[in-house]
Scaffold this motif. Structure first.
Motif, short mmCIF file in Angstrom:
data_model
loop_
_atom_site.label_atom_id
_atom_site.label_comp_id
_atom_site.label_asym_id
_atom_site.label_seq_id
_atom_site.Cartn_x
_atom_site.Cartn_y
_atom_site.Cartn_z
N CYS A 178 -1.69 1.03 18.87
CA CYS A 178 -3.04 1.57 19.03
C CYS A 178 -4.03 0.55 19.58
CB CYS A 178 -3.55 2.14 17.71
SG CYS A 178 -2.71 3.69 17.30
N THR A 218 -4.72 11.42 16.30
CA THR A 218 -5.28 11.53 14.94
C THR A 218 -6.01 12.86 14.78
OG1 THR A 218 -5.59 9.14 14.94
CG2 THR A 218 -6.72 10.36 13.21
N SER A 275 1.43 -3.18 16.94
CA SER A 275 0.42 -2.13 16.77
C SER A 275 0.12 -1.52 18.13
CB SER A 275 -0.84 -2.74 16.15
OG SER A 275 -1.92 -1.88 16.38
N CYS A 322 -4.27 7.16 20.54
CA CYS A 322 -4.20 7.21 19.07
C CYS A 322 -5.30 8.08 18.49
CB CYS A 322 -4.28 5.80 18.49
SG CYS A 322 -2.73 4.90 18.70
N HIS A 323 -6.50 8.02 19.04
CA HIS A 323 -7.59 8.83 18.50
C HIS A 323 -7.36 10.33 18.72
CE1 HIS A 323 -10.17 5.01 18.61
NE2 HIS A 323 -9.79 5.26 17.37
N LEU A 359 1.47 7.64 13.28
CA LEU A 359 0.12 7.12 13.51
C LEU A 359 -0.13 5.87 12.66
CD1 LEU A 359 -2.13 10.29 13.76
CD2 LEU A 359 -1.80 8.52 15.49
N ALA A 362 1.64 3.13 14.25
CA ALA A 362 1.01 2.79 15.53
C ALA A 362 -0.28 2.02 15.31
CB ALA A 362 0.75 4.06 16.33
N PHE A 363 -1.01 2.36 14.26
CA PHE A 363 -2.27 1.64 13.96
C PHE A 363 -1.99 0.26 13.37
CE2 PHE A 363 -4.63 5.72 14.28
CZ PHE A 363 -5.74 5.26 15.00
#
Lengths: 212, 212
Positions: A152, A163, A150, A159-160, A136, A139-140
């Motif tokens: 995300c 998370t 990135s 992604c959310h 994550l 990815a962010f």
């Protein structure tokens, strides 16, 4: 490690009858105590099931398709591992709760099995959480040095949801860290402390034979 | 949880003098036993220092520059975390070994501190190992779904050194899992088992007063 001796022959020489009465009353109190302890342990073992299933379901339904392409949890090894571990965790939690709920005298083999499996489960869930957190993070943020973009910014919903699933997995980690503590306590209280002198810890009735 | 009572007043009524002799001899044996236990624990606490420093040094000097660009451990969050955790681990291992080596009577506060910090250290090192393994997995395999290229095809030396450092970190994880087990044992053997009846476990000299 030496297993403890239960010195329930205490005072047997001087007064057998009053001691028996004390023993019977205490036995009943002990049974109630055991019942309460069993219920508490069963409830504690049931607690991780909900977050395990929640983390599993959220991740399992996590996919997004848009103009940039399509991404699913199954494309990432860490997320697949997280789903598997949460599934195993839910199953083990339920099974161990059922076993802990059974009204039977405590066995050393069961205490060792719970201790070992609780530790392994904690390590597995923590590893899944840590690996997924790293994915994550990448990815962010992306990584310009090794030209990883990135992801995300292209797949925000994915992604959310990921998370959320990872955050819930850390609730499972906390639950299992606590369960590991409890199973360590239940196992090792059955052994003598390493610094305790074996001769001193024996019941007095055996030491008394020294005097002749 | 109830702390255990040491029933070293056993047999005091019937024969004080022989009992005292036995006690003295046992005390000496106990001291030798404690010394051996202390040495073993100190050595076990020294063991992780070498792999911690090895993993730290290998990762710290891990960088590669070629036609594709330049990459260093500091470009990746997981590898930076691995370096920090291995540094903390080496420091804590040394400090805890020094404290464990001190010849003084065991204290509950020390047992609780070692238990807590050993668990935390195990979790921190395991998280560093898991996160770094995930980065390596992505760096070796890449991820077409989110357009991450295989970085290891461009920077093979960097990846091999990182793999070595991560592998050694898992040796540290194993050492700390063992240390956690030992510190759990040392802590919880000082408590009564949850299922043991408090009245039964009292020394006979106290139970004998029941008879009047």
């Amino acid at each position: 490690m030496r297993e403890k001796e239960t010195n329930n022959n205490a005072g047997a020489i001087s007064s057998p009858t009053p001691m028996l009465q004390v023993h019977d009353r205490d036995q009943a109190a002990g049974d109630t105590n055991n019942g309460g302890m069993r219920t508490t342990e069963t409830l504690l073992r049931l607690i991780p099931i909900a977050p395990c299933i929640a983390a599993l379901v959220v991740m399992l339904h996590n996919s997004q398709t848009n103009d940039f392409g399509s991404v699913s949890y199954s494309h990432l090894g860490a997320f697949r591992y997280l789903v598997h571990v949460n599934g195993i965790c839910a199953g083990y939690s339920l099974l161990s709760a059922v076993i802990a709920a059974m009204p039977r005298p405590p066995k050393m083999s069961q205490a060792w099995t719970f201790f070992f499996l609780d530790q392994v489960m904690t390590y597995l869930v923590l590893a899944a959480g840590a690996a997924s957190t790293e994915v994550l993070y990448l990815a962010f943020k992306g990584n310009p040095a090794i030209t990883w973009s990135s992801a995300c910014s292209s797949f925000p919903t994915f992604c959310h949801k990921a998370t959320a699933s990872v955050a819930v997995t850390f609730v499972v980690v906390a639950s299992y860290a606590l369960l590991s503590l409890i199973s360590s306590y239940k196992l090792f209280t059955n052994y003598q402390p390493p610094t305790l002198n074996p001769a001193i810890s024996k019941p007095s009735i055996q030491v008394a034979t020294f005097h002749a």
